[in-house]
Design an enzyme around this catalytic site. Sequence first.
Site, short mmCIF file in Angstrom:
data_model
loop_
_atom_site.label_atom_id
_atom_site.label_comp_id
_atom_site.label_asym_id
_atom_site.label_seq_id
_atom_site.Cartn_x
_atom_site.Cartn_y
_atom_site.Cartn_z
N TYR A 261 0.55 -1.19 0.07
CA TYR A 261 0.10 0.21 -0.21
C TYR A 261 0.88 1.12 -0.09
O TYR A 261 0.57 2.25 -0.69
CB TYR A 261 -1.04 0.08 1.29
CG TYR A 261 -1.66 1.36 1.54
CD1 TYR A 261 -3.69 0.88 0.68
CD2 TYR A 261 -1.88 1.93 2.34
CE1 TYR A 261 -3.54 2.00 0.39
CE2 TYR A 261 -2.43 2.82 2.70
CZ TYR A 261 -4.08 2.82 1.61
OH TYR A 261 -4.77 4.34 2.10
N LYS B 142 1.01 4.02 -2.35
CA LYS B 142 0.49 5.28 -2.40
C LYS B 142 1.46 6.75 -2.98
O LYS B 142 1.19 7.26 -3.45
CB LYS B 142 -0.16 5.57 -1.40
CG LYS B 142 -1.35 4.68 -0.90
CD LYS B 142 -1.85 5.36 -1.46
CE LYS B 142 -3.27 5.30 -1.19
NZ LYS B 142 -4.89 5.27 -2.55
P1 NAI Z 1 -13.58 2.53 2.32
O1 NAI Z 1 -13.14 1.34 2.01
O2 NAI Z 1 -14.66 3.62 2.48
O3 NAI Z 1 -14.08 3.35 0.30
C1 NAI Z 1 -13.20 3.02 -0.87
C2 NAI Z 1 -14.20 2.44 -1.53
O4 NAI Z 1 -13.30 2.51 -2.74
C3 NAI Z 1 -15.08 1.65 -1.92
O5 NAI Z 1 -16.59 2.29 -1.09
C4 NAI Z 1 -14.50 0.10 -2.16
O6 NAI Z 1 -15.94 -0.41 -3.26
C5 NAI Z 1 -13.87 0.82 -3.29
N1 NAI Z 1 -13.13 -0.11 -4.67
C6 NAI Z 1 -12.62 -0.75 -3.74
N2 NAI Z 1 -11.26 -1.01 -5.18
C7 NAI Z 1 -12.39 -0.44 -6.00
C8 NAI Z 1 -12.78 -0.85 -7.67
N3 NAI Z 1 -11.65 -1.56 -7.83
N4 NAI Z 1 -12.94 -0.45 -8.20
C9 NAI Z 1 -13.88 0.49 -7.42
N5 NAI Z 1 -13.90 0.83 -6.37
C10 NAI Z 1 -13.01 0.30 -5.76
O7 NAI Z 1 -12.02 3.35 1.93
P2 NAI Z 1 -11.70 5.23 2.40
O8 NAI Z 1 -11.27 5.07 3.68
O9 NAI Z 1 -13.37 5.98 1.93
O10 NAI Z 1 -10.50 5.11 1.15
C11 NAI Z 1 -10.27 6.15 -0.06
C12 NAI Z 1 -9.41 6.30 -0.31
O11 NAI Z 1 -8.46 7.85 0.78
C13 NAI Z 1 -8.77 4.83 -0.67
O12 NAI Z 1 -7.80 5.50 -1.81
C14 NAI Z 1 -7.64 5.04 0.51
O13 NAI Z 1 -6.86 4.29 0.70
C15 NAI Z 1 -7.25 6.32 0.48
N6 NAI Z 1 -7.11 7.08 1.88
C16 NAI Z 1 -7.79 7.07 3.27
C17 NAI Z 1 -7.39 6.60 4.87
C18 NAI Z 1 -8.54 6.82 5.76
O14 NAI Z 1 -7.91 7.81 6.75
N7 NAI Z 1 -10.20 7.14 5.45
C19 NAI Z 1 -6.14 7.17 4.84
C20 NAI Z 1 -5.14 7.70 3.40
C21 NAI Z 1 -5.68 7.25 2.74
#
Ligand code: NAI
Length: 319
Positions: free
Chosen positions: A164, A168
Amino acid sequence: NQVDMRFDGQTVVVTGAGGGLGKAYATFFGSRGANVVVNDLGGSFKGEGKSSKAADVVVDEIKAAGGKAVANYDSVENGEAIIDTAIKAFGRIDVLINNAGILRDISFKNMKDEDWDLIMKVHVRGAYKCARAAWPHFRKQKYGRVINTASAAGLFGSFGQCNYSAAKLAQVGFTETLAKEGLKYNILCNVIAPIAASRMTQTVMPPDVLENLKPDWVVPLVAVLVHPSNTKETGSIFEVGGGHIAKLRWERAKGALLRADESLTPGAILTKWDGVIDFSQPSYPTGPANFMELLEEAQKLPANPPGEKTDFKGKVVLI
Ligand code: NAI
């Protein structure tokens, strides 16, 4: 006399918009007049399975509030189909928010190729495919705004997340280059390292902390960056979450200059090590050091003195 920052007539594509941060972006832009493409594969946070429900629920919510939205259920690896949904439904795309993501946390010792490959596929290839498909539209209309999503794990490293982390930090280099290539066409690209409560973070942070880390507190920065009123901020990295917003940048130490010839030995470097790691008078580069100039200066120096270092017993160990 206050006027909301609005996005009327613009089309915003948000990947991974079925939950967490993506949902917060999608509902916000929907409430500010944008046409929203709500993309979500609908699988688990580890990237298993799929379902149309995640995206549908968000589309229904936006529409119920009087907004305009369509769903797309493709994986981000299939970027063309996602951008196609925007063009078919709304005839244009103005903003791309590469947000979809999954985790496959495991110690490096136990990392399997499939854990590595899947993370690269979703985060790196996914962001690339979506941006690649949007790019010709952006260039043609001389307008585009892109947000890519990095993470503190990528910027600083994080136990159990080397796959990851690599994916990232890749977002940073990707963004920096897209910003350079896009500038002439008014395509501005920035990258955020967010922190927010979501299913991704609910197992690693205590509930009282998560309560104050609403995805909604990440959205306003993204809105500022992708709004037409932003005409300058591009190629930048931002840390954002829980009310904290800060730009990050590279820092270069004072450095050391040595003549580039046979006298440039490991020991010679050690004699100048203090300068190599001296951040007391840093510079903040936006590009590589001027090697041609430095080389010219280095060649004016006398041969480097051989370095010496003594071990605890007073023995010379390095030259
Ligand atoms: P989350 O798991 O709630 O949302 C991610 C969404 O992406 C999910 O709804 C999932 O179904 C969708 N997804 C996953 N693989 C997919 C694909 N191949 N095609 C289309 N959709 C897909 O997680 P969150 O926390 O909202 O994360 C959003 C972004 O922020 C991610 O890129 C994550 O790595 C990044 N991030 C989040 C942090 C946090 O504190 N929540 C910290 C650092 C980065």
